[in-house]
Scaffold this motif. Structure first.
Motif, PDB file in Angstrom:
ATOM      1  N   VAL A 159       0.912  -1.148  -0.032  1.00 56.92           N
ATOM      2  CA  VAL A 159       0.133  -0.094   0.004  1.00 56.92           C
ATOM      3  C   VAL A 159       0.984   1.030   0.054  1.00 56.92           C
ATOM      4  CG1 VAL A 159      -1.865   1.246   1.170  1.00 56.92           C
ATOM      5  CG2 VAL A 159      -1.955  -1.196   1.055  1.00 56.92           C
ATOM      6  N   ILE A 160       0.848   1.970  -1.008  1.00 59.61           N
ATOM      7  CA  ILE A 160       1.630   3.272  -1.299  1.00 59.61           C
ATOM      8  C   ILE A 160       1.105   4.377  -0.959  1.00 59.61           C
ATOM      9  CG2 ILE A 160       1.352   3.293  -3.698  1.00 59.61           C
ATOM     10  CD1 ILE A 160       4.211   3.790  -4.279  1.00 59.61           C
ATOM     11  N   MET A 161       1.862   5.400  -0.326  1.00 58.63           N
ATOM     12  CA  MET A 161       1.571   6.787  -0.251  1.00 58.63           C
ATOM     13  C   MET A 161       2.587   7.452  -0.971  1.00 58.63           C
ATOM     14  SD  MET A 161       0.935   9.063   3.326  1.00 58.63           S
ATOM     15  CE  MET A 161       0.536  10.752   3.020  1.00 58.63           C
ATOM     16  N   ILE A 162       2.155   8.619  -1.661  1.00 60.83           N
ATOM     17  CA  ILE A 162       2.914   9.243  -2.392  1.00 60.83           C
ATOM     18  C   ILE A 162       2.774  10.599  -2.251  1.00 60.83           C
ATOM     19  CG2 ILE A 162       3.676   9.879  -4.812  1.00 60.83           C
ATOM     20  CD1 ILE A 162       2.581   7.085  -5.736  1.00 60.83           C
ATOM     21  N   GLY A 163       3.661  11.322  -1.601  1.00 67.46           N
ATOM     22  CA  GLY A 163       3.516  12.688  -1.470  1.00 67.46           C
ATOM     23  C   GLY A 163       4.552  13.269  -0.390  1.00 67.46           C
ATOM     24  N   HIS A 164       5.192  14.459  -0.654  1.00 65.34           N
ATOM     25  CA  HIS A 164       6.036  15.008   0.414  1.00 65.34           C
ATOM     26  C   HIS A 164       5.748  14.842   1.701  1.00 65.34           C
ATOM     27  CE1 HIS A 164       8.666  15.724  -3.115  1.00 65.34           C
ATOM     28  NE2 HIS A 164       8.013  16.719  -3.415  1.00 65.34           N
ATOM     29  N   LEU A 165       6.681  14.974   2.624  1.00 68.84           N
ATOM     30  CA  LEU A 165       6.266  15.107   3.828  1.00 68.84           C
ATOM     31  C   LEU A 165       6.068  16.382   4.539  1.00 68.84           C
ATOM     32  CD1 LEU A 165       7.561  12.091   3.507  1.00 68.84           C
ATOM     33  CD2 LEU A 165       8.334  12.013   6.016  1.00 68.84           C
ATOM     34  N   ARG A 166       4.894  16.778   4.559  1.00 66.72           N
ATOM     35  CA  ARG A 166       4.653  18.125   5.233  1.00 66.72           C
ATOM     36  C   ARG A 166       3.085  18.119   5.706  1.00 66.72           C
ATOM     37  NH1 ARG A 166       1.768  21.684   1.094  1.00 66.72           N
ATOM     38  NH2 ARG A 166       1.521  20.763  -0.845  1.00 66.72           N
ATOM     39  N   ILE A 189       4.594   1.880   1.952  1.00 63.51           N
ATOM     40  CA  ILE A 189       5.511   2.227   1.316  1.00 63.51           C
ATOM     41  C   ILE A 189       5.222   3.784   1.121  1.00 63.51           C
ATOM     42  CG2 ILE A 189       6.931   2.485  -0.810  1.00 63.51           C
ATOM     43  CD1 ILE A 189       7.269  -0.097   0.834  1.00 63.51           C
ATOM     44  N   HIS A 190       6.103   4.622   1.603  1.00 66.97           N
ATOM     45  CA  HIS A 190       5.938   6.042   1.317  1.00 66.97           C
ATOM     46  C   HIS A 190       7.095   6.699   0.523  1.00 66.97           C
ATOM     47  CE1 HIS A 190       4.725  10.062   3.394  1.00 66.97           C
ATOM     48  NE2 HIS A 190       4.877  10.291   2.091  1.00 66.97           N
ATOM     49  N   VAL A 191       6.527   7.359  -0.839  1.00 71.11           N
ATOM     50  CA  VAL A 191       7.726   7.905  -1.375  1.00 71.11           C
ATOM     51  C   VAL A 191       7.353   9.643  -1.315  1.00 71.11           C
ATOM     52  CG1 VAL A 191       8.163   8.338  -3.810  1.00 71.11           C
ATOM     53  CG2 VAL A 191       7.483   6.116  -2.900  1.00 71.11           C
ATOM     54  N   GLY A 192       8.385  10.319  -1.237  1.00 73.40           N
ATOM     55  CA  GLY A 192       8.286  11.665  -1.100  1.00 73.40           C
ATOM     56  C   GLY A 192       9.508  12.251  -0.158  1.00 73.40           C
ATOM     57  N   GLY A 193       9.819  13.394  -0.506  1.00 74.10           N
ATOM     58  CA  GLY A 193      10.920  13.960   0.250  1.00 74.10           C
ATOM     59  C   GLY A 193      10.402  14.662   1.624  1.00 74.10           C
ATOM     60  N   ALA A 194      11.381  14.836   2.592  1.00 75.33           N
ATOM     61  CA  ALA A 194      10.877  15.509   3.796  1.00 75.33           C
ATOM     62  C   ALA A 194      10.878  16.930   3.776  1.00 75.33           C
ATOM     63  CB  ALA A 194      11.852  15.087   4.892  1.00 75.33           C
ATOM     64  N   LEU A 195       9.907  17.604   3.319  1.00 76.94           N
ATOM     65  CA  LEU A 195       9.849  18.987   3.159  1.00 76.94           C
ATOM     66  C   LEU A 195      10.081  19.814   4.781  1.00 76.94           C
ATOM     67  CD1 LEU A 195       7.555  19.882   0.176  1.00 76.94           C
ATOM     68  CD2 LEU A 195      10.242  19.490   0.377  1.00 76.94           C
TER      69      LEU A 195
END
Length: 336
Positions: A159-166, A189-195
């Motif tokens: 199960v994927i979450m796609i989005g920057h960490l904000r 699974i989490h895809v995204g940068g740590a903003l």
């Protein structure tokens, strides 16, 4: 163009390929939804227009300006409207515009007033605007190319979450849900940068504690979409959204969405969608994940409901709506 211009003059102006400037405060290195919209719209317009993608308008000559984000692009909107009051100015409203900024931010409010046309990215967006503004507002659903479906045996249990960490994306709901999921073999699974660095630290701590949770950071878009295509489901836990690209990419990949029950997500998936959970409710998200992992009938229902919305997100539909909007602004019908 004045009403007195001839058809030949109009045709000659068309042949000159008008210049459209697209203002996106987030550029390619941000790899976020606004940039994806700006770059896709540039591709759609380039056969007929010269297009400049800019972080801000600084006096560049153009025939029309499209600005993403009423608040963040407010300086460009004000300067363009002041310098070029007769030229078309289109403002595309994001989630933070619609569901926060236009309520109490003077710059965002001024952007709405100065714009020739407004664009919202899903049907709920119209309801968020003052009735006087709706008359100059167009709904343009974003799009993504449909990917060929894959066999069930090729799908992962991810199960994927796609989005920057904000904060607006509420990634902590996904992390907390990982602690509650009981279905065997499910990976989160989490895809995204740590903003926001604190959220990145929290993701790292969650990954150390829970082997089935992984934070992959930023990935190239094609890798992310291929991973999405093979996923069991996609989760979006946002507190506000204007019209999430990740929903479109999931739907056009045949992947069901587990979505926070917020207006922007309802505008994308419809009021009757069965995959909503209350915003911030990690227990409810975990129950949905367990259900899609164990209940084939429920999984099939979500897939069917997503498939029923897929036509809204077809590239040819978005391209036609955008080009019609610009064509009517740059080449208005003299009879109107």
């Amino acid at each position: 163009m004045s009403s007195g211009q001839s058809a030949n003059q109009q045709a000659g102006h068309r042949a000159s390929r008008p210049h459209v400037a697209i203002i996106s405060p987030a550029m390619a290195n941000a790899n976020n939804g606004n940039w994806q919209t700006a770059s896709r719209w540039a591709r759609f317009l380039e056969p007929d227009c010269r297009v400049s993608l800019l972080p801000a308008w600084q006096g560049e000559a153009c025939d029309a300006l499209i600005a993403l984000h009423a608040r963040r692009s407010a300086p460009s909107i004000f300067e363009f409207a002041s310098a070029c009051p007769t030229l078309p100015l289109v403002t595309v409203l994001t989630g933070t515009d619609l569901y926060r900024d236009i309520l109490d931010d003077d710059d965002a409010k001024r952007s709405l007033a100065l714009s020739t046309r407004l664009v919202v990215l899903q049907e709920d967006g119209l309801r968020r605007l003052d009735p006087l503004l709706r008359g100059k507002t167009t709904v343009i659903y974003q799009s993504a190319p449909a990917l060929p479906p894959i066999e069930a045996s090729e799908r992962s249990r991810e199960v994927i979450m796609i989005g920057h960490l904000r904060e607006e994306k509420c990634p902590q709901t996904f992390m907390q849900a990982a602690e509650r999921v009981t279905a065997p073999g499910v990976a989160m699974i989490h895809v995204g940068g740590a903003l926001e660095p604190e959220l990145g630290k929290r993701a790292e701590a969650t990954a150390r504690r829970l082997p089935h949770y992984r934070w992959l950071g930023n990935l190239p878009h094609d890798q992310t979409r291929e991973r999405l295509r093979r996923s069991l489901a996609m989760a979006i836990a946002s507190r506000m959204e204007g019209g999430a690209n990740v929903i479109i990419e999931a739907v056009t990949s045949g992947v069901p969405v587990l979505a926070s029950d917020i207006p922007g997500n309802r505008g994308m998936l419809g009021d009757g969608y069965a995959g909503y959970f209350p915003p911030g409710d990690s227990a409810a998200l975990a129950r949905l994940i367990d259900r899609v992992a164990a209940d084939d009938a429920f999984l099939a229902l979500l897939r069917a409901q997503c498939a029923a919305r897929a036509g809204l997100f077809a590239p040819e539909r978005e391209r036609a709506a955008l080009r019609q909007l610009l064509d009517n602004l740059i080449f208005p019908d003299p009879a109107r």
